[in-house]
Each structure stands twice: as C-alpha cells, then as structure tokens.
Design a protein around this motif. Structure first.
Motif, PDB file in Angstrom:
ATOM      1  N   GLY A 181      71.098  34.891  70.417  1.00 35.51           N
ATOM      2  CA  GLY A 181      69.603  34.725  69.488  1.00 35.51           C
ATOM      3  C   GLY A 181      68.868  35.367  68.707  1.00 35.51           C
ATOM      4  O   GLY A 181      67.628  35.307  68.790  1.00 35.51           O
ATOM      5  N   SER A 182      69.192  36.988  69.143  1.00 32.65           N
ATOM      6  CA  SER A 182      68.371  38.165  68.460  1.00 32.65           C
ATOM      7  C   SER A 182      67.672  38.265  67.226  1.00 32.65           C
ATOM      8  O   SER A 182      68.489  37.572  66.160  1.00 32.65           O
ATOM      9  N   THR A 183      67.064  39.149  66.783  1.00 33.68           N
ATOM     10  CA  THR A 183      66.691  38.769  65.201  1.00 33.68           C
ATOM     11  C   THR A 183      67.312  39.592  64.787  1.00 33.68           C
ATOM     12  O   THR A 183      67.284  39.802  63.668  1.00 33.68           O
ATOM     13  N   ASP A 184      67.922  40.745  65.092  1.00 32.49           N
ATOM     14  CA  ASP A 184      68.930  41.640  64.890  1.00 32.49           C
ATOM     15  C   ASP A 184      70.926  40.755  64.153  1.00 32.49           C
ATOM     16  O   ASP A 184      71.446  41.674  63.683  1.00 32.49           O
ATOM     17  N   GLY A 185      70.652  40.302  64.939  1.00 38.23           N
ATOM     18  CA  GLY A 185      71.702  38.916  64.468  1.00 38.23           C
ATOM     19  C   GLY A 185      72.950  39.256  66.007  1.00 38.23           C
ATOM     20  O   GLY A 185      74.125  39.254  65.479  1.00 38.23           O
ATOM     21  N   GLY A 186      72.724  39.723  66.584  1.00 34.79           N
ATOM     22  CA  GLY A 186      73.536  40.484  67.423  1.00 34.79           C
ATOM     23  C   GLY A 186      74.457  38.731  67.703  1.00 34.79           C
ATOM     24  O   GLY A 186      73.860  37.375  68.233  1.00 34.79           O
ATOM     25  N   THR A 187      75.861  39.599  67.875  1.00 28.71           N
ATOM     26  CA  THR A 187      76.988  37.901  68.118  1.00 28.71           C
ATOM     27  C   THR A 187      78.321  38.479  69.483  1.00 28.71           C
ATOM     28  O   THR A 187      77.820  39.940  69.933  1.00 28.71           O
ATOM     29  N   PRO A 188      78.399  37.409  70.762  1.00 30.43           N
ATOM     30  CA  PRO A 188      79.572  37.730  71.188  1.00 30.43           C
ATOM     31  C   PRO A 188      80.370  38.641  70.657  1.00 30.43           C
ATOM     32  O   PRO A 188      80.696  39.388  71.894  1.00 30.43           O
ATOM     33  N   ALA A 189      81.074  38.575  69.644  1.00 37.41           N
ATOM     34  CA  ALA A 189      82.275  39.818  68.983  1.00 37.41           C
ATOM     35  C   ALA A 189      81.473  41.082  69.082  1.00 37.41           C
ATOM     36  O   ALA A 189      82.076  41.778  68.880  1.00 37.41           O
ATOM     37  N   GLU A 190      80.023  41.584  68.736  1.00 38.64           N
ATOM     38  CA  GLU A 190      79.801  42.724  68.762  1.00 38.64           C
ATOM     39  C   GLU A 190      78.983  42.825  70.035  1.00 38.64           C
ATOM     40  O   GLU A 190      79.663  44.278  70.144  1.00 38.64           O
ATOM     41  N   SER A 191      78.972  41.817  70.654  1.00 38.21           N
ATOM     42  CA  SER A 191      79.596  42.803  72.585  1.00 38.21           C
ATOM     43  C   SER A 191      80.330  43.262  72.632  1.00 38.21           C
ATOM     44  O   SER A 191      80.475  43.673  73.088  1.00 38.21           O
ATOM     45  N   LEU A 193      82.479  45.027  70.892  1.00 37.75           N
ATOM     46  CA  LEU A 193      82.667  46.077  70.050  1.00 37.75           C
ATOM     47  C   LEU A 193      82.436  47.222  70.793  1.00 37.75           C
ATOM     48  O   LEU A 193      82.271  48.082  70.728  1.00 37.75           O
ATOM     49  N   LEU A 194      80.828  46.616  71.536  1.00 38.79           N
ATOM     50  CA  LEU A 194      80.438  47.770  72.772  1.00 38.79           C
ATOM     51  C   LEU A 194      81.037  48.496  73.465  1.00 38.79           C
ATOM     52  O   LEU A 194      80.858  49.541  73.617  1.00 38.79           O
ATOM     53  N   ARG A 195      81.811  47.762  74.931  1.00 40.23           N
ATOM     54  CA  ARG A 195      82.621  48.043  75.025  1.00 40.23           C
ATOM     55  C   ARG A 195      83.527  48.987  75.098  1.00 40.23           C
ATOM     56  O   ARG A 195      83.492  50.113  75.343  1.00 40.23           O
ATOM     57  N   PRO A 196      84.184  48.995  74.361  1.00 36.96           N
ATOM     58  CA  PRO A 196      85.135  49.634  73.495  1.00 36.96           C
ATOM     59  C   PRO A 196      84.599  51.033  73.204  1.00 36.96           C
ATOM     60  O   PRO A 196      84.965  52.446  72.999  1.00 36.96           O
ATOM     61  N   ALA A 197      83.328  50.891  72.077  1.00 36.60           N
ATOM     62  CA  ALA A 197      83.105  52.163  71.233  1.00 36.60           C
ATOM     63  C   ALA A 197      82.798  53.134  73.546  1.00 36.60           C
ATOM     64  O   ALA A 197      82.660  54.747  73.406  1.00 36.60           O
ATOM     65  N   ILE A 198      81.872  52.280  73.799  1.00 36.03           N
ATOM     66  CA  ILE A 198      80.944  52.781  75.109  1.00 36.03           C
ATOM     67  C   ILE A 198      82.067  53.786  75.898  1.00 36.03           C
ATOM     68  O   ILE A 198      82.256  54.583  76.112  1.00 36.03           O
ATOM     69  N   ARG A 199      83.646  53.382  76.180  1.00 37.18           N
ATOM     70  CA  ARG A 199      84.503  53.110  76.832  1.00 37.18           C
ATOM     71  C   ARG A 199      85.069  54.185  76.128  1.00 37.18           C
ATOM     72  O   ARG A 199      85.500  55.423  77.018  1.00 37.18           O
ATOM     73  N   TRP A 200      84.626  54.649  75.192  1.00 35.00           N
ATOM     74  CA  TRP A 200      85.293  55.249  74.157  1.00 35.00           C
ATOM     75  C   TRP A 200      84.295  57.510  74.674  1.00 35.00           C
ATOM     76  O   TRP A 200      85.090  58.436  74.494  1.00 35.00           O
ATOM     77  N   LEU A 201      83.573  56.709  74.302  1.00 33.26           N
ATOM     78  CA  LEU A 201      82.336  57.986  74.603  1.00 33.26           C
ATOM     79  C   LEU A 201      82.053  58.266  76.186  1.00 33.26           C
ATOM     80  O   LEU A 201      82.316  59.454  76.334  1.00 33.26           O
ATOM     81  N   VAL A 202      82.814  57.707  76.688  1.00 28.92           N
ATOM     82  CA  VAL A 202      82.835  58.344  78.281  1.00 28.92           C
ATOM     83  C   VAL A 202      83.835  58.980  78.396  1.00 28.92           C
ATOM     84  O   VAL A 202      84.048  59.765  78.875  1.00 28.92           O
ATOM     85  N   ILE A 203      85.378  58.382  77.890  1.00 30.87           N
ATOM     86  CA  ILE A 203      86.735  59.279  78.183  1.00 30.87           C
ATOM     87  C   ILE A 203      86.231  61.051  77.756  1.00 30.87           C
ATOM     88  O   ILE A 203      86.566  61.604  77.872  1.00 30.87           O
ATOM     89  N   VAL A 204      85.431  60.584  75.912  1.00 28.54           N
ATOM     90  CA  VAL A 204      84.909  61.985  75.333  1.00 28.54           C
ATOM     91  C   VAL A 204      84.570  63.407  76.522  1.00 28.54           C
ATOM     92  O   VAL A 204      84.369  63.650  76.554  1.00 28.54           O
ATOM     93  N   SER A 205      83.281  62.148  76.805  1.00 31.02           N
ATOM     94  CA  SER A 205      82.377  62.927  77.975  1.00 31.02           C
ATOM     95  C   SER A 205      83.088  64.063  78.878  1.00 31.02           C
ATOM     96  O   SER A 205      82.948  64.940  79.300  1.00 31.02           O
ATOM     97  N   LEU A 206      84.093  62.311  79.650  1.00 31.22           N
ATOM     98  CA  LEU A 206      84.680  63.136  80.018  1.00 31.22           C
ATOM     99  C   LEU A 206      85.525  64.884  80.546  1.00 31.22           C
ATOM    100  O   LEU A 206      85.689  65.556  80.770  1.00 31.22           O
ATOM    101  N   VAL A 207      86.378  64.296  78.687  1.00 32.17           N
ATOM    102  CA  VAL A 207      87.126  65.634  78.504  1.00 32.17           C
ATOM    103  C   VAL A 207      86.194  66.620  78.145  1.00 32.17           C
ATOM    104  O   VAL A 207      86.640  67.667  78.797  1.00 32.17           O
ATOM    105  N   LEU A 208      85.705  66.342  77.739  1.00 27.96           N
ATOM    106  CA  LEU A 208      84.702  67.442  77.395  1.00 27.96           C
ATOM    107  C   LEU A 208      83.439  68.348  79.116  1.00 27.96           C
ATOM    108  O   LEU A 208      83.568  69.959  78.367  1.00 27.96           O
ATOM    109  N   LEU A 209      83.848  67.592  79.446  1.00 31.64           N
ATOM    110  CA  LEU A 209      83.519  68.302  80.949  1.00 31.64           C
ATOM    111  C   LEU A 209      84.294  68.799  81.684  1.00 31.64           C
ATOM    112  O   LEU A 209      84.127  69.919  81.899  1.00 31.64           O
TER     113      LEU A 209
END
Length: 306
Positions: A181-191, A193-209
C-alpha cells in the motif's frame, strides 16, 4: 591536526558518494533487466538523491580546509599541470552532471537516452575524480605516499563505503515506503529484488574488506623501503599511533562479523525493518575504520628533499 581531519572528511565523503553512484548504476542495470525500469527506479530513486547531500557535506568540509571559497578558484589555475586542480574540476563536474542526472531521473524528465548519457558521463567523471585524488598524493618527495597502494586504497574505500551506504539506503527506503500500500507503489515482487541486491552488496563489501586486509600490511612493508633518514620518524609515528592501527583492524574484523550475520539474516528472510540495525552497525564500524585509516595515511607524511 585540524587540517588532517578536514582532508580525511573531504576524501572519505567524496569517495563514498562516487561509490554509491557507481554501484547504484550497476544495481539499477541488473534490476532493470530482471524486473523492468519501473521497479529499478522505485528501488533506487531515493538512494540516488542521497549522493547530493554527501557531496555537499564534502564540499563544506573542503571549504573549511581551504579557509575561504575563493581559494578553490585559485586552486584550478594550474589544471594543465596540477592534479589538485584536476581534482577540484572533476569534483565540480561530477557534482554538476550527477546532480542534473539525479533531478531528471527523479522527475522522469527528458528522453531516456539523455539520462543514460548523463549517467555514464557522471560515472566516468567519478572514476577520474577518485584517480585524480590519488594522484595528488603520488609525490616523489613524500615516499610513504608514492606507491601504487595509494590509489588501490582510495578505490577500495570508494567501493567499500559505497556498498555500505547503498545497502543501508535500500533497506531504509524499503522500510519507509512499505510493501503493497505504499505511495511509491512498492510490491512484494520488489521486496524480493531487495534481498538479492543487498546480498550482492554485502558480498562485495566482504571481498573489499579482504582486499584492505591485504593492502594494510603491504603499506606497512612499503615504509621499510623509505630512505633510512626518515624511517626513524615514521617508526616513531607508528609507535605513537599503534593503538589507532590496532583499533582500525579490530573495527574491520568486527564489521566482517556483522556482515556474516547480515548474510545469515538475509537468508533467513528477515523483515527489512530488522535488517536496518545490522546494516547501520556494519556501516558505522567500517566507516570508523576507514576514517582511522585515512588519518593514519596523512599522519605518515614524511617529506624528502626540498
């Protein structure tokens, strides 16, 4: 002392802004191919707008370092021969082009091709900006800085802090806009997409550490190659700031532990709201480590010759 901290603030904030912009472009490209441009725009819009305030804060810090804004105009007089002048010009162009792109992308103004050209232009300017920042310190008269490890460390910081800040922005944006019900039109499908994106960023961060844990001992070993006349002073500085180096390494390891925990919570499908705390803790730990590392970089200034 004050001059060192202002340089630390300017370089760290600028590199973080560049890192966010570059990684956001990669995430946007991947999400667009998977779920369409609309989902990618809703997922990344507010994170893109966050780049501007970070650059603005970096500019404010740089003004404190220069003393007054007119000094910035004087600093660009030698653009043909001075990397400092090129750094200032690239900073201005990156902020300007990136700002125009962010405004057009946010308001969906202009043809998509124009926005893509602006995005690519800003990305290239961001890379050149970080390179120019590193080249400022590649001085033969300052042996501790005159090594390929300086640009390597600067780019590692760029992408590490960019990944951290972007992951935090994604989770906060998703939590604030909500699902369904968000005004930005967020959907469960977009939810989803969020986890793979964050997971990818976390893995990148671990590699860079991991990359940083390789760069740090290489930087210390490089000091052993400095002229004998300056080793004693550098050794005294390292001895005086040994606690800071130890704290930096401790923060890096602590950040890595939090990242592993965050990956576990992502795999456990935890709610975005519960992920904010872990993202924020990881960001604070690693950002503090980067600040300490950059301060140590400036503290090891040792000039040879005239």
């Amino acid at each position: 002392m004050t001059g060192q901290w202002t340089l630390v603030g300017f370089t760290i904030l600028t590199q973080m802004a560049v890192g966010v912009f570059l990684l956001l472009g990669l995430v946007h490209f991947g999400v667009s191919r998977q779920a369409g441009a609309g989902a990618a725009d809703r997922m990344s819009g507010r994170a893109l707008l966050a780049v501007g305030p970070v650059l603005g804060l970096a500019l404010l810090v740089s003004v404190f370092h220069l003393g007054y804004p007119a000094n910035a105009l004087n600093a660009v007089n030698n653009i043909g021969s001075s990397w400092l002048s090129r750094e200032i010009v690239c900073f201005t162009l990156f902020g300007g082009v990136g700002g125009v792109f962010a405004l057009l992308q946010w308001r969906r103004l202009g043809p998509p091709m124009v926005r893509r050209v602006l995005a690519w232009s800003a990305a290239v300017l961001g890379v050149v900006l970080v390179y120019a920042m590193a080249r400022v310190y590649l001085l033969r008269s300052v042996p501790p800085w005159d090594t390929w490890l300086t640009p390597a460390a600067f780019f590692a910081t760029t992408f590490l802090l960019g990944a951290l800040a972007l992951g935090l922005a994604f989770v906060i944006n998703h939590h604030l806009t909500g699902i369904g019900g968000s005004t930005d039109g967020g959907t469960p499908a977009e939810s989803g997409l969020l986890r793979p994106a964050i997971r990818w960023l976390v893995i990148v961060s671990l590699v860079l550490l991991g990359v940083e844990l390789v760069i740090i001992p290489l930087q210390l070993s490089h000091l052993a190659t400095v002229e004998a006349a300056y080793r004693l002073g550098l050794a005294a500085t390292l001895s005086r700031l040994e606690w800071m180096l130890g704290l930096r390494l401790s923060l890096v390891f602590a950040g890595a532990i939090v990242f592993v925990r965050l990956l576990h919570r992502l795999n456990a499908a935890d709610r975005p709201g519960r992920l904010i705390g872990l993202n924020l803790l990881a960001f604070v730990l690693v950002a503090a480590a980067e600040v300490l590392g950059r301060y140590l970089f400036y503290a090891l200034y040792a000039r040879s010759g005239i």
